[in-house]
Design an enzyme around this catalytic site. Structure first.
Site, short mmCIF file in Angstrom:
data_model
loop_
_atom_site.label_atom_id
_atom_site.label_comp_id
_atom_site.label_asym_id
_atom_site.label_seq_id
_atom_site.Cartn_x
_atom_site.Cartn_y
_atom_site.Cartn_z
CG ASP A 82 -2.03 1.00 0.16
OD1 ASP A 82 -3.95 0.25 0.48
OD2 ASP A 82 -1.86 2.14 0.79
CE LYS A 116 -17.60 -4.41 -9.56
NZ LYS A 116 -18.14 -5.10 -8.14
N GLY A 164 -25.81 5.13 -3.58
CA GLY A 164 -24.64 5.89 -2.80
C GLY A 164 -23.36 5.21 -3.13
CB CYS A 224 -19.39 -0.21 -6.42
SG CYS A 224 -18.64 -0.79 -5.22
CE LYS A 268 -25.04 -1.39 1.55
NZ LYS A 268 -24.50 -2.47 1.20
N1 SAJ Z 1 -30.37 1.70 -2.94
C1 SAJ Z 1 -31.48 1.87 -3.50
N2 SAJ Z 1 -32.65 0.56 -3.13
C2 SAJ Z 1 -32.70 -0.72 -2.99
C3 SAJ Z 1 -31.06 -1.52 -2.98
C4 SAJ Z 1 -30.69 -0.39 -2.77
O1 SAJ Z 1 -31.98 2.87 -3.41
O2 SAJ Z 1 -33.70 -1.71 -3.39
C5 SAJ Z 1 -29.08 1.76 -2.41
C6 SAJ Z 1 -28.98 2.50 -1.42
O3 SAJ Z 1 -30.00 2.45 -0.71
C7 SAJ Z 1 -27.58 2.74 -1.73
C8 SAJ Z 1 -27.12 2.30 -3.24
O4 SAJ Z 1 -28.56 2.29 -3.51
O5 SAJ Z 1 -27.04 3.85 -1.75
C9 SAJ Z 1 -26.26 1.14 -3.18
O6 SAJ Z 1 -26.63 -0.11 -2.64
P1 SAJ Z 1 -26.69 -1.62 -2.88
O7 SAJ Z 1 -26.31 -2.12 -1.34
O8 SAJ Z 1 -27.55 -1.81 -4.11
O9 SAJ Z 1 -24.48 -2.44 -3.20
P2 SAJ Z 1 -23.14 -1.72 -3.08
O10 SAJ Z 1 -23.01 -0.07 -3.41
O11 SAJ Z 1 -23.03 -1.71 -1.41
O12 SAJ Z 1 -21.96 -3.19 -3.49
C10 SAJ Z 1 -22.76 -3.31 -4.45
C11 SAJ Z 1 -23.29 -4.69 -4.58
N3 SAJ Z 1 -23.44 -4.72 -6.41
C12 SAJ Z 1 -24.89 -5.12 -7.09
O13 SAJ Z 1 -25.60 -5.53 -6.45
C13 SAJ Z 1 -25.00 -5.07 -8.35
C14 SAJ Z 1 -21.94 -4.99 -4.44
O14 SAJ Z 1 -22.04 -6.54 -4.84
C15 SAJ Z 1 -20.52 -5.17 -5.50
O15 SAJ Z 1 -19.61 -6.20 -5.03
C16 SAJ Z 1 -20.71 -3.86 -4.91
O16 SAJ Z 1 -21.74 -3.10 -5.41
C17 SAJ Z 1 -19.72 -3.22 -5.36
O17 SAJ Z 1 -17.74 -3.96 -5.25
O18 SAJ Z 1 -19.12 -3.19 -6.93
#
Ligand code: SAJ
Length: 404
Positions: A33, A204, A255, A258, A320
């Protein structure tokens, strides 16, 4: 430590858990790192990020002598590039960290070594890095194994998902794919799906874009329902009773590092073709702006109705529910925007998952819900679902807390 078998370039949210997992399997990992503080922390058996079970995994790996961190790489057999790919300019992916990490390992490479990129990358990055490697080390041309294998873990559940999720592995040729699959097979229980590097890179980006588009649909419905005077959560629950409909939940925006980022990697390279993907980003960003405007309107309404300024409870700052991660958080953006428009009202800012914040003065959620005239739910944290709100409160529920 024995000669490392694996060099891990980047010890962040994905690199460190992956390094710990590999080390747990009695494989010597040399983690790299650029931040000396991170290196020092890890070598003391501690961690610099919050992730359940990671502390124990790192402590054991360091104690057992299988994981050592440093600021520069060493000779090994396998090199993993797990560094950030941020933005530059107007939403254009910046692969300079991938490039710098590749340049750092370039002089160490030898025949039959395996070089893998895990960082989220624009399509063509693996081939580009192969070009860079062979331009500097022409004697190795065709003698290295080069592949792309994206991570898919969910923050908060990383240690489990790292082992159990399926992975997509794409080499620059068949032999590279096979070699990379054999490497991951030693640590991963999920299925390993073989493809080429470009498809793995796009896969991805598409996974996160697909979720972004689906959330944008839910957010668009929430705007329509607000005008139509329909409860969007009830509507979605009813529509989802259809056997082939599965609408996600609206919220105060999208947010994290990713889903709100990766779609731009497609849009910036394929602007004409990626109409829906680009529009979804716009809708999800607009939703946060819209929420902030709604708070402003509610304040004015309250003042007209009650002849005094309201007090406002802002419930949640994380990106989230049920996590303490505030990075790229739409809730934090809305809180900031609302406070910028403050006009002598009293504000109570709530985030039950953190103790203190350098900008926001935090209030316990029960106190805020008790004292606030306007209650603005931005994140559906589990604590908020237990609240019994008094009838006279003006409630703006942007994340469906009250509809569970
Ligand atoms: N969100 C909504 N409505 C929903 C689901 C989520 O508004 O119904 C919002 C959340 O509040 C948050 C955002 O979307 O602000 C993203 O949250 P998330 O739980 O959907 O995903 P991340 O960002 O924590 O993780 C994602 C995941 N990707 C997918 O589900 C396709 C994870 O598997 C990936 O590894 C990660 O991105 C990454 O590192 O790319």
């Amino acid at each position: 430590m024995n000669k490392p078998e694996v060099v891990m370039m980047g010890l962040g949210y994905i690199g460190l858990p992956t390094a710990a997992l590999i080390a747990q399997n009695n494989t010597h990992v040399h983690g790299v790192d650029i931040n000396p503080k991170v290196v020092e922390t890890i070598n003391a058996g501690k961690i610099h990020i919050i992730e359940p079970e990671l502390d124990l995994a790192v402590a054991n790996a360091v104690k057992g002598g299988f994981l050592k961190a440093a600021i520069s790489p060493k000779k090994a057999n396998t090199y993993l590039i797990v560094v950030p790919t941020p933005f530059k300019g107007k939403n254009e992916p910046d692969i300079s960290f991938v490039e710098a990490a590749t340049k750092a390992v370039l002089p160490l490479l030898k025949e039959n070594d395996l070089y893998i990129i895990e960082s989220t990358s624009p399509v063509g990055t693996t081939e580009k890095m192969m070009g860079l490697i062979y331009s500097q080390r022409p004697e190795l041309e065709g003698k290295l194994f080069i592949a792309y294998c994206p991570e898919r873990v969910l923050p908060g559940n990383v240690m489990y998902e790292l082992v159990h999720n399926d992975r997509v592995i794409g080499g620059v040729n068949q032999a590279s794919t096979e070699k990379a699959v054999a490497f991951y097979k030693r640590f991963i229980k999920g299925e390993l799906h073989k493809t080429n590097a470009r498809t793995a890179e796009m896969c991805k980006l598409v996974e996160n874009s697909s979720r972004d588009v689906q959330i944008a649909f839910a957010n668009e419905l929430s705007l329509i329902c607000d005008k139509a005077d329909i409860n969007v959560w009830e509507l979605i629950a009813l529509a989802n009773k259809h056997p082939r409909v599965n609408i996600l939940q609206p919220g105060c925006g999208v947010g994290g590092h990713c889903i709100a980022v990766d779609p731009y990697f497609i849009v910036s390279d394929y602007p004409m073709e990626s109409q829906i993907i680009g529009k979804a980003r716009e809708i999800n960003n607009y939703k946060s702006f819209w929420c902030a405007e709604k708070v402003q309107t509610a304040k004015l309404q309250f003042e007209i109705q009650h002849g005094r300024k309201p007090s406002i409870a802002i419930m949640g700052l994380a990106f989230k529910p049920n996590i303490d991660d505030l990075r790229e958080s739409p809730a934090k953006y809305i809180a900031q925007k609302v406070l910028q428009n403050a006009n002598n009202e009293e504000y109570f800012i709530v985030e039950p998952n953190i103790h203190e914040h350098k900008v926001f003065k935090l209030t316990p959620y029960q106190d805020a819900a008790e004292k606030g005239d306007i209650i603005v739910f931005l994140v559906a944290h589990k604590e908020f679902k237990t609240l019994k709100l008094k009838k006279d409160k003006m409630v703006l529920d942007f994340c469906g807390v009250l509809n569970d």
